[in-house]
Design a protein around this motif. Structure first.
Motif, short mmCIF file in Angstrom:
data_model
loop_
_atom_site.label_atom_id
_atom_site.label_comp_id
_atom_site.label_asym_id
_atom_site.label_seq_id
_atom_site.Cartn_x
_atom_site.Cartn_y
_atom_site.Cartn_z
N SER A 97 0.07 -24.21 -11.89
CA SER A 97 0.10 -22.96 -11.15
C SER A 97 -0.43 -21.83 -12.01
O SER A 97 -0.12 -21.75 -13.21
CB SER A 97 1.54 -22.65 -10.72
OG SER A 97 1.62 -21.35 -10.16
N PRO A 98 -1.26 -20.95 -11.43
CA PRO A 98 -1.79 -19.83 -12.23
C PRO A 98 -0.73 -18.82 -12.61
O PRO A 98 -0.94 -18.00 -13.49
CB PRO A 98 -2.84 -19.22 -11.29
CG PRO A 98 -2.39 -19.59 -9.91
CD PRO A 98 -1.75 -20.94 -10.06
N THR A 99 0.42 -18.84 -11.94
CA THR A 99 1.50 -17.92 -12.26
C THR A 99 2.79 -18.70 -12.46
O THR A 99 2.93 -19.81 -11.99
CB THR A 99 1.72 -16.89 -11.13
OG1 THR A 99 2.03 -17.59 -9.92
CG2 THR A 99 0.46 -16.06 -10.92
N GLY A 100 3.75 -18.08 -13.13
CA GLY A 100 5.06 -18.71 -13.30
C GLY A 100 5.06 -19.74 -14.41
O GLY A 100 4.04 -20.05 -15.03
N ASN A 101 6.24 -20.28 -14.68
CA ASN A 101 6.42 -21.26 -15.75
C ASN A 101 6.25 -22.68 -15.22
O ASN A 101 6.43 -22.94 -14.04
CB ASN A 101 7.82 -21.10 -16.36
CG ASN A 101 8.01 -19.74 -17.01
OD1 ASN A 101 7.13 -19.25 -17.71
ND2 ASN A 101 9.15 -19.11 -16.77
N LEU A 102 5.94 -23.58 -16.13
CA LEU A 102 5.74 -24.99 -15.76
C LEU A 102 7.09 -25.66 -15.54
O LEU A 102 7.88 -25.82 -16.47
CB LEU A 102 4.96 -25.71 -16.86
CG LEU A 102 4.70 -27.20 -16.63
CD1 LEU A 102 3.88 -27.42 -15.37
CD2 LEU A 102 4.00 -27.81 -17.84
N HIS A 103 7.35 -26.08 -14.30
CA HIS A 103 8.60 -26.76 -13.95
C HIS A 103 8.60 -28.15 -14.57
O HIS A 103 7.55 -28.78 -14.73
CB HIS A 103 8.71 -26.84 -12.43
CG HIS A 103 10.04 -27.31 -11.93
ND1 HIS A 103 10.35 -28.65 -11.81
CD2 HIS A 103 11.14 -26.63 -11.50
CE1 HIS A 103 11.57 -28.78 -11.33
NE2 HIS A 103 12.08 -27.58 -11.13
N VAL A 104 9.80 -28.66 -14.89
CA VAL A 104 9.88 -29.99 -15.50
C VAL A 104 9.33 -31.06 -14.55
O VAL A 104 8.80 -32.08 -15.00
CB VAL A 104 11.32 -30.34 -15.92
CG1 VAL A 104 11.75 -29.50 -17.09
CG2 VAL A 104 12.29 -30.20 -14.76
N GLY A 105 9.45 -30.82 -13.23
CA GLY A 105 8.88 -31.77 -12.28
C GLY A 105 7.37 -31.82 -12.40
O GLY A 105 6.75 -32.90 -12.40
N GLY A 106 6.75 -30.65 -12.52
CA GLY A 106 5.31 -30.60 -12.72
C GLY A 106 4.90 -31.20 -14.04
O GLY A 106 3.88 -31.89 -14.15
N ALA A 107 5.70 -30.95 -15.08
CA ALA A 107 5.42 -31.53 -16.39
C ALA A 107 5.49 -33.05 -16.34
O ALA A 107 4.66 -33.75 -16.94
CB ALA A 107 6.40 -30.98 -17.43
N ARG A 108 6.48 -33.59 -15.62
CA ARG A 108 6.60 -35.04 -15.48
C ARG A 108 5.38 -35.61 -14.76
O ARG A 108 4.83 -36.65 -15.14
CB ARG A 108 7.89 -35.37 -14.72
CG ARG A 108 8.35 -36.84 -14.79
CD ARG A 108 7.85 -37.65 -13.60
NE ARG A 108 8.18 -37.09 -12.31
CZ ARG A 108 9.16 -37.51 -11.52
NH1 ARG A 108 9.94 -38.48 -11.92
NH2 ARG A 108 9.35 -36.96 -10.34
N THR A 109 4.94 -34.93 -13.69
CA THR A 109 3.75 -35.38 -12.97
C THR A 109 2.52 -35.37 -13.87
O THR A 109 1.73 -36.32 -13.88
CB THR A 109 3.51 -34.48 -11.74
OG1 THR A 109 4.63 -34.57 -10.86
CG2 THR A 109 2.26 -34.88 -11.00
N ALA A 110 2.35 -34.28 -14.63
CA ALA A 110 1.21 -34.20 -15.55
C ALA A 110 1.28 -35.31 -16.60
O ALA A 110 0.26 -35.93 -16.94
CB ALA A 110 1.20 -32.83 -16.23
N SER A 132 12.30 -24.95 -16.44
CA SER A 132 10.92 -24.90 -16.94
C SER A 132 10.85 -25.44 -18.36
O SER A 132 11.82 -25.41 -19.13
CB SER A 132 10.40 -23.46 -16.91
OG SER A 132 10.97 -22.69 -17.95
N VAL A 133 9.68 -25.95 -18.71
CA VAL A 133 9.46 -26.50 -20.03
C VAL A 133 9.69 -25.44 -21.10
O VAL A 133 10.28 -25.70 -22.16
CB VAL A 133 8.04 -27.10 -20.13
CG1 VAL A 133 7.74 -27.54 -21.56
CG2 VAL A 133 7.89 -28.26 -19.17
N GLY A 134 9.22 -24.21 -20.82
CA GLY A 134 9.39 -23.14 -21.79
C GLY A 134 10.84 -22.83 -22.09
O GLY A 134 11.22 -22.55 -23.23
#
Length: 923
Positions: free
Chosen positions: A471-484, A671-673
């Motif tokens: 996402s261009p805005t906001g923090n990276l969610h752990v769900g998104g990090a897992r997908t990546a 979020s990962v951060g």
């Protein structure tokens, strides 16, 4: 009389087969070693078997010196088939949260207790096993011994005893033997009726459901009359049942459940919901209270459903409070005493629908389980040819047991639904509708959109290309990090590429690709595959309302769909993809209709953008979250309409919070951060995220990135949702910290303590000792601050008045304190501490010998006196640290630091105030 669980010759009724006096019953009591009782007291009450397991381990540690060595030496060295030792595949195959959760809970407790309670005691004076290693495997073995062989011979109020009866008789609900008490606390196993030679001897372990038989013994009883399905009661369960049963009133209007205050009051009296705040000024009926932990209700058994659930359905379906005026709780909870014929008919339909809905929570059907078991009649057999004609490896024995267990649960629900249907005489499956909103520019499907049945491996000669669009805005969610992470691991394993925002296929931001989307929309319009729609919002809302009234899917039926030369979406066409994780997934075009590509504002919709982007960036595999599965139909239609090559799809299960709801901010950091700021190491987070929905089929839990990239495969990703267990993440982070060399960990810890304003420097002898002490069982670097504050403080007076400490003070604690003061004044204490662990231990034992003290009576007063606490890290290490402090603490008052000298001064004052000890006189 018996051999290997069978009678050697004919036995008459009442024949005594074996007698075990009380001294042959392995149990624990208040007379046991205080060190053992100290750790037993830390076991939760519901894990009664673990308390006895700790005692069993003391006997095993004693070896030939134990009176039970003969029995213990003949116990099984391992317990295959017990769920506690199942691998992840077998645990996931259980597919029944109440039991799967118990397996996970026992496993977590074993890990925590062995590493956090037993490991720190090893080799200390507080160790009841005198240095013998009691790790997670040993504790798991003892727990399995107890759960499969313990009996309560003295009633529920007393600890269970370990008896070898299960090694002599099998379980049966129609046993031929029983256990009976004899004189002096002994027990005997006797025959209940005549037993013929060679006949197996059987005992009834109790009216056990398959849950307990499976958890403790590793088997299930088909068609067990005592089996049931446990469900957490929520009003929403019955509300869903009402919808599924399609209940309607006399006017044909849908019946709904919206609990009034009087209904909530009755649910509270049934102990189905927690008490609500007694504030009559702020009642609400829109959000019923959540279910309490104790409000489990059951399906199955002789009563069909839990009497409280029956009562809840009846009262929530009642027209008003007056209808219940003549009813008491007893009538509400009993079959045969309905409120009215109409209410009972509605109740039966709703309960039947609830049972049917619960069947839908399982990943597959009972028929599918039967097929699996028919194909694998013998655990561990050779490869088999399934009903599909495809040869596959046989199911592992543990997986088969799990499948048998979950099949029995489904049979319970099926039987309950059938019996409820028989009561009402009418039954039909519920119908479900898809609901959505359509507006703007619509795209039509075609029969050519049928997905390719190709499997998920990369096509030979094609380079695997995956992408992740953060996402261009906001923090990276752990769900998104897992997908990546899953995308990156798959690309690395296949020698492919993982695309973020670089390479020759840019631009990569959607805001910079508007012209690309517009170009493809124009192409579809020119080819007659898309058309402009000028319906207003009011017209769209009217279509939606009409669809709801007709109970049909709200597909687009605008006037612009009837323009000439425009083709309609084919009626009743199936669109199928072969999902790399979920297998075959099919949709019917009747559930969709024409859908939006471009809004009236000129902004393209998500499904159009992502299909265009993946196609033009030559993405071969789309690996993403399960919530995007519903988008796939639209995207497949777009691929085909534009003649793009369709990628392979794989939809990863959702990540849930521990309460099984969707992970969100209310559960803490997401979020990962945020996790990075909390002190989690990057390798630990990668390791943890990789195991949320994937495993390699082994018990391994700690992986390097290199191991993950070599072992990762889409075929090992599970369909079931993954639970984000922060406790496990913290444990895993602790494992990574322990694995780091001291020269890497110590600077991290010491710098954090300096940054927190606790110590002045990182390299003084005191700082080194502090860092070493707080780093031993650290899970997060920031936790070092909390641990050091505990070590520096001295809550002596507060501890003395606690319930656990009062008996120690009364047991002439002054005597121990005076010995400690004398040793400090003479320098004997410093000599003992400087001499290391062995010398310090010998000094404490010498104090105990002089005062005729040992165990808890010795070391607990000593610990309280020197640290002000009843628990903590090694006492000798704490004293060594305190002796090194030379102005290293930044602000002693702010952290409530009490030096060793100050502590001894407080002890002198306290001792001087104590009256002379008078030993109690026996009467």
């Amino acid at each position: 009389m018996l051999a290997r669980g069978a009678a050697l010759h004919d036995l008459a009724p009442g024949a005594r087969l074996v007698e075990l006096p009380s001294k042959c019953q392995l149990t624990y009591s208040d007379e046991d070693d205080p060190r053992l009782l100290s750790i037993v007291s830390q076991v939760p009450p519901e894990l009664w078997s673990a308390k006895l397991a700790l005692k069993v381990l003391t006997q095993r540690a004693m070896g030939k010196h134990s009176a039970f060595t003969a029995y213990i030496s003949h116990l099984p060295p391992s317990f295959p088939g017990i769920p506690l030792f199942f691998n992840r595949e077998a645990v996931e195959a259980i597919d029944y949260p109440p039991v799967g959760g118990q397996v996970a809970k026992r496993g977590k407790w074993l890990s925590h207790f062995s590493s956090k309670v037993l490991a720190p005691l090893r080799g200390t004076i507080e160790d009841p096993y005198d240095g013998v290693v009691i790790d997670m495997n040993a504790l798991g073995w003892a727990l399995s011994v107890v759960t499969s062989r313990a009996f309560r011979t003295r009633g529920a109020k007393y600890p269970a005893s370990l008896l070898p009866l299960i090694d002599m008789a099998n379980h049966s609900f129609q046993p031929n033997c029983k256990v009976t008490p004899v004189v002096d606390g002994g027990i005997a196993m006797v025959t209940q009726h005549k037993v013929s030679a060679g006949e197996p001897l059987t005992l009834n372990y109790g009216t056990l459901s398959n849950d307990l038989l499976f958890l403790d013994y590793g088997f299930v009883v088909p068609d067990n009359l005592h089996d049931r399905v446990d469900v957490q009661f929520q009003v929403s369960l019955l509300q869903a049942g009402v919808v599924a049963a399609d209940l309607r009133d006399a006017a044909g209007q849908p019946i709904t459940i919206s609990p009034a205050l009087w209904q909530l009051d009755l649910l509270e009296r049934l102990n189905l919901i927690p008490p609500s705040p007694s504030n009559p000024a702020t009642p609400t009926t829109s959000s019923p209270p959540a279910a309490s932990p104790a409000s489990l209700v059951t399906f199955g058994g002789p009563l069909l459903v839990d009497p409280r659930l029956l009562a809840a359905a009846r009262l929530l379906l009642a027209k008003n409070a007056a209808e219940l005026r003549e009813c008491g709780m007893q009538q509400l909870t009993c079959w045969g005493t309905p409120i009215s014929a109409q209410n009972e008919a509605l109740t039966l339909r709703v309960l039947s629908a609830c049972g049917s809905l619960l069947l839908g929570y399982f990943a597959n059907s009972a028929a599918a389980d039967r097929v699996l078991l028919q194909e694998d009649p013998v655990p561990g057999g050779a490869g088999v040819v399934g009903l599909s004609g495809v040869r596959r490896a046989p199911l592992a024995a543990d997986v088969q047991t799990s499948v048998r267990f979950r099949l029995e649960k489904k049979k319970v629900l099926l039987s309950t639904v059938q019996k409820l249907a028989a009561k009402m005489g009418v039954w039909g499956p519920p119908a479900w509708l898809w609901v959505g909103r359509l507006s703007g520019l619509a795209c039509r499907g075609s029969a050519a959109a049928q997905a390719s049945p190709a499997r998920a491996s990369a096509v030979k000669g094609d380079e695997v290309r995956v992408r992740f669009a953060p996402s261009p805005t906001g923090n990276l969610h752990v769900g998104g990090a897992r997908t990546a992470l899953f995308n990156w691991l798959y690309a690395k394993k296949m020698g492919g590429k993982f695309i973020l925002r670089e390479g020759p296929y840019g631009p990569y931001r959607q805001s910079e690709r508007t012209s690309i989307y517009k170009e493809n929309v124009d192409k579809l319009v020119a080819e007659g595959k898309a058309y402009p729609c000028f319906c207003t919002d009011e017209e769209i809302d009217a279509m939606k309302k009409e669809a709801e009234e007709l109970k049909i899917p709200p597909i687009y039926r605008g006037k612009w769909a009837r323009a000439s030369a425009m083709r309609r979406v084919p009626k009743n066409q199936d669109i199928t993809i072969q999902d790399m994780i979920r297998g075959s997934v099919t949709w019917n075009t009747d559930s969709l209709g024409d859908f939006v590509l471009l809004r009236s504002s000129g902004q393209p919709v998500y499904n159009f953008c992502v299909a265009i982007d993946d196609a033009l960036m030559r993405i071969t595999h789309v690996i993403r979250a399960e919530e995007h599965l519903s988008n796939t139909l639209r995207q497949v239609l777009i691929y085909n309409a534009l003649a793009f090559k369709q990628p392979f799809f794989g939809h990863v299960s959702l990540i849930l919070a521990p309460d099984k709801s969707k992970l969100s901010k209310r559960h803490g950091a997401t979020s990962v951060g945020e996790f990075q700021n909390q002190g989690f190491l990057a390798p630990a987070m990668i390791n943890f995220l990789s195991l949320l929905g994937w495993n390699d089929g082994t018990e391994q839990e700690i992986y390097t990135v290199e191991e993950l990239s070599s072992k990762f495969g889409l075929d090992r990703i599970t369909k079931s949702p993954a639970v984000f267990d922060k406790v496990k993440l913290e444990w895993m982070n602790g494992q990574y910290l322990k694995a780091l060399p001291q020269e890497e960990v110590f600077p991290l810890v010491s710098r954090s303590l300096v940054a927190a304003g606790l110590i002045t420097t990182t390299d003084s002898p005191f700082a080194v000792a502090v860092t070493k002490l707080v780093s031993k069982n650290l899970e997060l670097i920031p936790d070092a601050e909390v641990e050091l504050r505990k070590l520096l403080a001295y809550p002596f007076q507060q501890t003395l008045v606690t319930e656990d400490a009062v008996p120690l003070v009364a047991d002439n604690m002054k005597e121990v304190v005076d010995a400690l003061l004398a040793a400090y004044d003479s320098g004997e204490l410093k000599t003992a501490v400087d001499g290391g662990a062995d010398v310090f231990k010998k000094w404490i034992n010498s104090v105990g010998k002089a005062q005729k003290r040992k165990g808890k009576r010795l070391f607990m007063p000593m610990r309280i006196a020197l640290t002000g606490r009843m628990e903590g890290s090694d006492l000798g290490d704490q004293l060594a640290m305190l002796m090194l402090e030379q102005g290293d603490v930044v602000d002693p008052a702010a952290v409530e630091f009490v030096s060793l000298g100050q502590r001894l001064g407080s002890l002198r004052e306290w001792s001087a105030q104590q009256p002379a000890f008078v030993a109690p006189v026996a009467v």
